[in-house]
Design an enzyme around this catalytic site. Structure first.
Site, PDB file in Angstrom:
ATOM      1  N   ASP A  13      84.138  38.439  28.798  1.00  0.00           N
ATOM      2  CA  ASP A  13      82.849  39.109  28.645  1.00  0.00           C
ATOM      3  C   ASP A  13      81.980  38.258  27.721  1.00  0.00           C
ATOM      4  OD1 ASP A  13      80.839  40.943  28.723  1.00  0.00           O
ATOM      5  OD2 ASP A  13      81.865  42.492  27.567  1.00  0.00           O
ATOM      6  N   ASP A 107      77.688  38.264  33.608  1.00  0.00           N
ATOM      7  CA  ASP A 107      78.259  37.922  32.305  1.00  0.00           C
ATOM      8  C   ASP A 107      79.687  38.394  32.072  1.00  0.00           C
ATOM      9  OD1 ASP A 107      77.547  40.582  32.267  1.00  0.00           O
ATOM     10  OD2 ASP A 107      76.828  40.553  30.202  1.00  0.00           O
ATOM     11  N   GLU A 108      80.347  38.903  33.095  1.00  0.00           N
ATOM     12  CA  GLU A 108      81.748  39.288  32.892  1.00  0.00           C
ATOM     13  C   GLU A 108      82.534  39.200  34.195  1.00  0.00           C
ATOM     14  OE1 GLU A 108      82.704  43.415  31.990  1.00  0.00           O
ATOM     15  OE2 GLU A 108      80.694  44.027  32.594  1.00  0.00           O
TER      16      GLU A 108
END
Length: 359
Positions: A13, A107-108
């Site tokens: 993350d 983003d993860e």
């Protein structure tokens, strides 16, 4: 009950991704509280820097409230092309280690490194290597959670943020879950957590002490899932090709709208955006959902399922208008959104293989 397979799962993350990219590209913003998206008078915060979070600024918060909490807050327009560019660089690093990468957003992502391209038996060391490579390549930091399944790995990735990681070994999973507040369980939302509190269920241990029959009585079909999760059991695999469940778009307006005629114009633009995405992914759907957020921030959804799949703007718009006029609006409107669900994507079943190994 069949035991869940043990895997080596990493959840990566990025730390305050959108805000961190803005601070990276504009050194004048470093160390300052910033919010990506929204404004002092309108809109919603998409992301907040850690400096802003100290004041209570969070994503999905109105720009007005964010500015009230942090008067020195700087608002920055989002640059999704830039975020996607960096996300691709990060994804390339993941693929150096495994092809089993399941992105959740820009983003993860989850990575299954049970068997990996580096032949490294330690998921903990792999996560550390990946985080270091991300920093060297992009100048951004990432946090990681490492465990036997996606559920525990995702929770663990929050523990040592920013720029840290946490490993929950197989023999630590149940103890780790027992002390968790149920609101931290991925999949338990605010409403469900409040219901659990009312039933005297505050922690993973409280949840674990309830029988399956009790949980099914109070939570229906979700009872079995909660029963399993409280014991650290999760069968969900890392799926590189996640099936799209819906396509949607929404708009927050500069001024609240009271006239349905003006709303129709905005819905036309939203429907055009959905049609563009439909053509890009070559899919169609049966269920149209209209999202309405009023000036007092209360939200309403109206849905209709058609007997056939649609992929045409005119049909999407026709149904959206029908939903708009379905009942009287209770107040002026600050946001409208349309989503297409019940898509014609085919789900494939995966074979679960029992794995035993040193973690």
């Amino acid at each position: 009950m069949e035991s869940a397979p043990l895997r080596k799962i990493i959840h990566i993350d990025m730390d305050a991704f959108y805000a961190s990219v803005e601070q990276l590209d504009n050194p004048e913003l470093k160390g300052k509280p910033i919010a990506v998206g929204g404004s002092e008078v309108r809109g919603v915060v998409s992301a907040a820097s850690y400096e802003a979070r100290k004041y209570g600024v969070r994503s999905a918060m109105s720009g007005v409230q964010a500015a009230r909490l942090c008067p020195e807050l700087t608002f920055v327009r989002p640059r999704f092309d830039r975020y996607k560019e960096i996300s691709k660089q990060i994804r390339a690093i993941f693929l150096e280690y495994t092809d089993l990468v399941e992105p959740l957003s820009l983003d993860e992502a989850y990575l299954d490194v049970t068997e990996n391209k580096k032949g490294n038996p330690s998921a903990t060391l792999i996560a550390k290597e990946i985080r270091q490579k991300i920093f060297e390549k992009t100048g951004l930091t990432a946090s990681a959670g490492i465990s036997v399944n996606k559920f525990v790995a995702k929770i663990a990735s929050d523990y040592n943020k920013p720029n840290g990681q946490k490993t929950v070994n197989p023999d630590e999973v149940e103890a780790f879950i027992e002390v968790l507040d149920v609101k931290k369980f991925y999949g338990i939302g605010k409403v469900t957590a409040e219901k659990m509190y009312q039933l005297g269920i505050y922690t993973g241990l409280d949840l674990k002490n309830k029988t399956l029959e009790y949980l099914e009585q109070h939570f229906g079909n979700s009872g079995q899932a909660f029963y399993n999760l409280s014991r650290g059991i999760s069968y969900s695999q890392v799926k590189p090709n996640r099936q799209m469940k819906s396509i949607g778009a929404e708009r927050t307006f500069n001024e609240n709208l009271s006239s349905e005629i003006y709303m129709e114009e905005r819905l036309e633009n939203i429907a055009s955006e959905i049609e563009r995405r439909i053509k890009k992914y070559k899919i169609s759907g049966k269920t149209i959902t209209l999202k309405i957020k009023y000036s007092d921030f209360t939200q309403q959804t109206r849905s209709k399922t058609l007997p056939y799949f649609i992929a045409d703007k005119s049909l999407i718009m026709e149904t959206a208008k029908e939903l708009l006029y379905q009942e009287r609006l209770k107040d002026s409107v600050r946001l409208l959104g349309i989503s297409l669900n019940n898509l014609n994507t085919n789900q494939k079943k995966n074979v679960v293989v029992q794995l035993r190994f040193e973690f």
